[in-house]
Design an enzyme around this catalytic site. Structure first.
Site, mmCIF file in Angstrom:
data_model
loop_
_atom_site.group_PDB
_atom_site.id
_atom_site.type_symbol
_atom_site.label_atom_id
_atom_site.label_comp_id
_atom_site.label_asym_id
_atom_site.label_seq_id
_atom_site.Cartn_x
_atom_site.Cartn_y
_atom_site.Cartn_z
ATOM 1 N N LYS A 253 -25.064 -36.277 1.202
ATOM 2 C CA LYS A 253 -23.718 -36.352 0.999
ATOM 3 C C LYS A 253 -23.084 -37.655 0.392
ATOM 4 C CE LYS A 253 -20.096 -33.938 2.364
ATOM 5 N NZ LYS A 253 -20.142 -32.420 2.801
ATOM 6 N N ASP B 185 -16.171 -31.913 -1.982
ATOM 7 C CA ASP B 185 -15.932 -31.676 -0.454
ATOM 8 C C ASP B 185 -14.232 -32.155 -0.486
ATOM 9 O OD1 ASP B 185 -17.191 -31.808 2.447
ATOM 10 O OD2 ASP B 185 -15.721 -33.371 2.282
ATOM 11 N N GLY C 57 -4.687 -27.674 7.227
ATOM 12 C CA GLY C 57 -5.174 -27.935 5.906
ATOM 13 C C GLY C 57 -4.458 -27.258 4.946
ATOM 14 N N PHE C 58 -4.475 -27.513 3.654
ATOM 15 C CA PHE C 58 -3.721 -26.599 2.687
ATOM 16 C C PHE C 58 -4.545 -26.492 1.243
ATOM 17 C CE2 PHE C 58 -0.940 -29.080 -0.314
ATOM 18 C CZ PHE C 58 -1.263 -30.395 0.638
ATOM 19 N N GLY C 59 -5.905 -27.016 1.492
ATOM 20 C CA GLY C 59 -6.787 -27.067 0.252
ATOM 21 C C GLY C 59 -7.570 -25.849 0.068
ATOM 22 N N ASN C 60 -8.735 -25.941 -0.618
ATOM 23 C CA ASN C 60 -9.622 -25.154 -1.115
ATOM 24 C C ASN C 60 -9.829 -23.956 0.106
ATOM 25 O OD1 ASN C 60 -10.646 -23.776 -3.324
ATOM 26 N ND2 ASN C 60 -12.739 -24.668 -2.654
ATOM 27 N N VAL C 61 -10.393 -24.695 1.115
ATOM 28 C CA VAL C 61 -11.092 -24.312 2.496
ATOM 29 C C VAL C 61 -9.983 -23.322 3.172
ATOM 30 C CG1 VAL C 61 -12.249 -24.435 4.398
ATOM 31 C CG2 VAL C 61 -13.029 -25.869 2.374
ATOM 32 N N ALA C 62 -8.943 -23.945 3.297
ATOM 33 C CA ALA C 62 -7.785 -23.251 4.089
ATOM 34 C C ALA C 62 -7.333 -22.070 3.100
ATOM 35 C CB ALA C 62 -6.658 -23.976 4.274
ATOM 36 N N TRP C 63 -7.351 -22.197 2.099
ATOM 37 C CA TRP C 63 -6.895 -21.199 0.938
ATOM 38 C C TRP C 63 -7.724 -19.793 1.164
ATOM 39 C CZ3 TRP C 63 -9.908 -19.782 -3.418
ATOM 40 C CH2 TRP C 63 -9.398 -18.866 -4.371
HETATM 41 N N1 GLU Z 1 -19.000 -29.833 1.122
HETATM 42 C C1 GLU Z 1 -19.305 -28.775 1.702
HETATM 43 C C2 GLU Z 1 -20.156 -28.795 2.794
HETATM 44 O O1 GLU Z 1 -19.545 -29.457 3.522
HETATM 45 C C3 GLU Z 1 -20.334 -27.984 0.419
HETATM 46 C C4 GLU Z 1 -21.414 -28.738 0.336
HETATM 47 C C5 GLU Z 1 -22.273 -27.970 -1.113
HETATM 48 O O2 GLU Z 1 -21.855 -27.014 -1.555
HETATM 49 O O3 GLU Z 1 -23.360 -28.336 -1.462
HETATM 50 O O4 GLU Z 1 -20.772 -28.094 3.269
#
Ligand code: GLU
Length: 444
Positions: free
Chosen positions: A124, A164, A235-241
């Site tokens: 990370k 992320d 949330g309202f970002g990519n993941v929430a979408w």
């Molecule tokens: N940030 C995302 C996660 O927490 C995706 C990581 C990635 O695609 O390498 O898993």
């Protein structure tokens, strides 16, 4: 394994790194019985070796803002464990980023990536750079400055970053461009790229889609379905979408999204163009969700979280520890049947304990949100083969991977009374894969 002793020594070595210590404690506590059945793990000090990252890079990121002032941020990359494949994990750009947060994310990533069935280790990185209110030019200059340092540490077969919080396709584009210029190779290296230069179809939606495929299976295992269920999303970002899109497609009704300013309650359901409006809101870079209420005549509740709503399913999609004990109590009182963490470590340990003791279906982030990194793994495969799969093909593989993760959770998480402890299942399955790989490869 003596967990208390190990935790104490970590606390002494890494004082105040609370998110990291929280993530480690959760994993160690749940794997303890299995660990103790394998004296070879203890002998090889697998736990002690696993909890420390292989290495950490910290660097300075100087850049010039639109006023001509010099800004200095901190950049990090934490290569945690590569026993089963190249280091793999996202980059987070947010003012809250510090070593503790990135270490917890990197540690979680080891097990999550192991669960995907793909050969990916855990890492990370990120920066305390806050994209909020920054211009396009500032974001580009920051990304370029960040990559000027990072590029030497990454590579398609060594360490593959992705997005992320605060890092979406725009940032990945700028980061990738700089990497390509410096390294003079087109090997993919970052995932989450645009389609034109090696990205994968379905990657933007993958975390949310995968999360809903997982939740669907959790419900089906108990003879229920998503149809007609009400869902609170944060949330309202990519993941929430992505989560809202798939939840709606599968017949559920999403009634909330949220931002740092509060949450939206839309009784009629967040569907159709309202879901796409989330992307527009995000693109403004203001990080506030309240304009949704004005546009669609919904309720805006300032400075509160959506967990006070009466819903069947709660899906945290924003950030770590965003659902606490009090929230869990409210959800339980209001009859919640399932909680799926699509954010990383979305629930506090106290909240998780409450869900499990009340036998509520609870899916931990490292299983529920693994669809994002899994699809990154599929992007790596396509890059390595120099070809692109169709959306159907990627989606089919994502489906299969989420089913496989669910099956692993059932295998290791089923309690004697039939309750499925998904946290235990995910931790044990992910751990066993990595531990066996470490054991086979000797003390490194
Ligand atoms: N940030 C995302 C996660 O927490 C995706 C990581 C990635 O695609 O390498 O898993």
């Amino acid at each position: 394994m003596n967990i208390e002793e190990l935790m104490q020594s970590l606390e002494v070595k890494h004082p105040g790194e609370k998110e990291y210590l929280q993530a480690v404690r959760e994993v160690l506590t749940t794997i303890e019985p299995v660990y103790n059945e394998h004296p070879e793990f203890e002998k090889a000090k697998i736990a002690e070796r696993l909890v420390e990252p292989d290495r950490i890079f910290t660097f300075k990121v100087p850049w010039v803002d639109d006023r001509g002032d010099v800004q200095i941020n901190l950049g990090y990359r934490i290569q945690f464990n590569n026993a089963i494949g190249p280091y793999k994990g996202g980059l987070r750009f947010h003012s809250s980023v510090n070593l503790s947060i990135l270490k917890f994310l990197g540690f979680e990533q080891i097990f999550k990536n192991a669960l995907t069935t793909l050969p990916m280790g855990g890492s990370k990185g990120g920066s305390d750079f806050n994209p909020r209110g920054k211009s396009e030019g500032e974001v580009m200059r920051f990304c370029q400055a960040f990559m000027t340092e990072l590029w030497q540490h990454i590579g398609a077969d060594t360490d593959v970053p992705a997005g992320d919080i605060g890092v979406g396709s725009r940032e990945i584009g700028y980061l990738y461009g700089m990497y390509r210029k410096l390294a003079r190779v087109n090997t993919g290296v970052l995932t989450g790229k645009n389609l034109e230069f090696g990205g994968s179809l379905i990657r933007p939606e993958a975390t949310g889609f995968g999360g809903l495929y997982f939740v669907k299976q959790m419900l089906e295992t108990s003879g229920m379905s998503l149809k007609g269920k009400t869902i609170a999303i944060s949330g309202f970002g990519n993941v929430a979408w992505g989560a809202a899109l798939k939840a709606t497609e599968l017949g559920a009704k999403v009634v909330s999204i949220s931002g740092p300013d509060g949450y939206i309650y839309d009784e009629k359901g967040i569907s159709g163009e309202k879901i796409d409006y989330m992307l527009e809101l995000r693109a403004t870079c203001n990080d506030i969700v309240s304009p949704y209420a004005e546009k669609y005549g919904a309720v805006f509740v300032p400075n509160r979280r959506p967990w006070e709503l009466k819903v069947d399913i709660a899906l945290p999609c924003a950030t770590q520890n965003e659902l606490n004990e009090e929230d869990a109590n409210l959800l339980i009182q209001n009859g919640v049947i399932c909680v799926g963490e699509i954010s990383n470590m979305g629930c506090t340990p106290e909240a998780i304990e409450l869900f499990i003791s009340h036998k509520i279906m609870y899916g931990p982030g490292k299983a529920v949100n693994a669809g994002g990194v899994a699809t990154s793994g599929l992007e790596m495969s396509q890059n390595a083969m120099h070809l692109s799969w169709t959306a159907e093909e990627v989606d089919l593989r994502l489906h299969q991977i989420m089913s496989e993760i669910h099956a692993q959770c059932l295998k290791y998480g089923r309690e004697p009374d039939g309750y499925i402890n998904y946290m235990k299942g995910a931790n044990v399955a992910g751990f066993l894969k990595v531990a066996k790989a470490m054991l086979a490869q000797g003390v490194l």
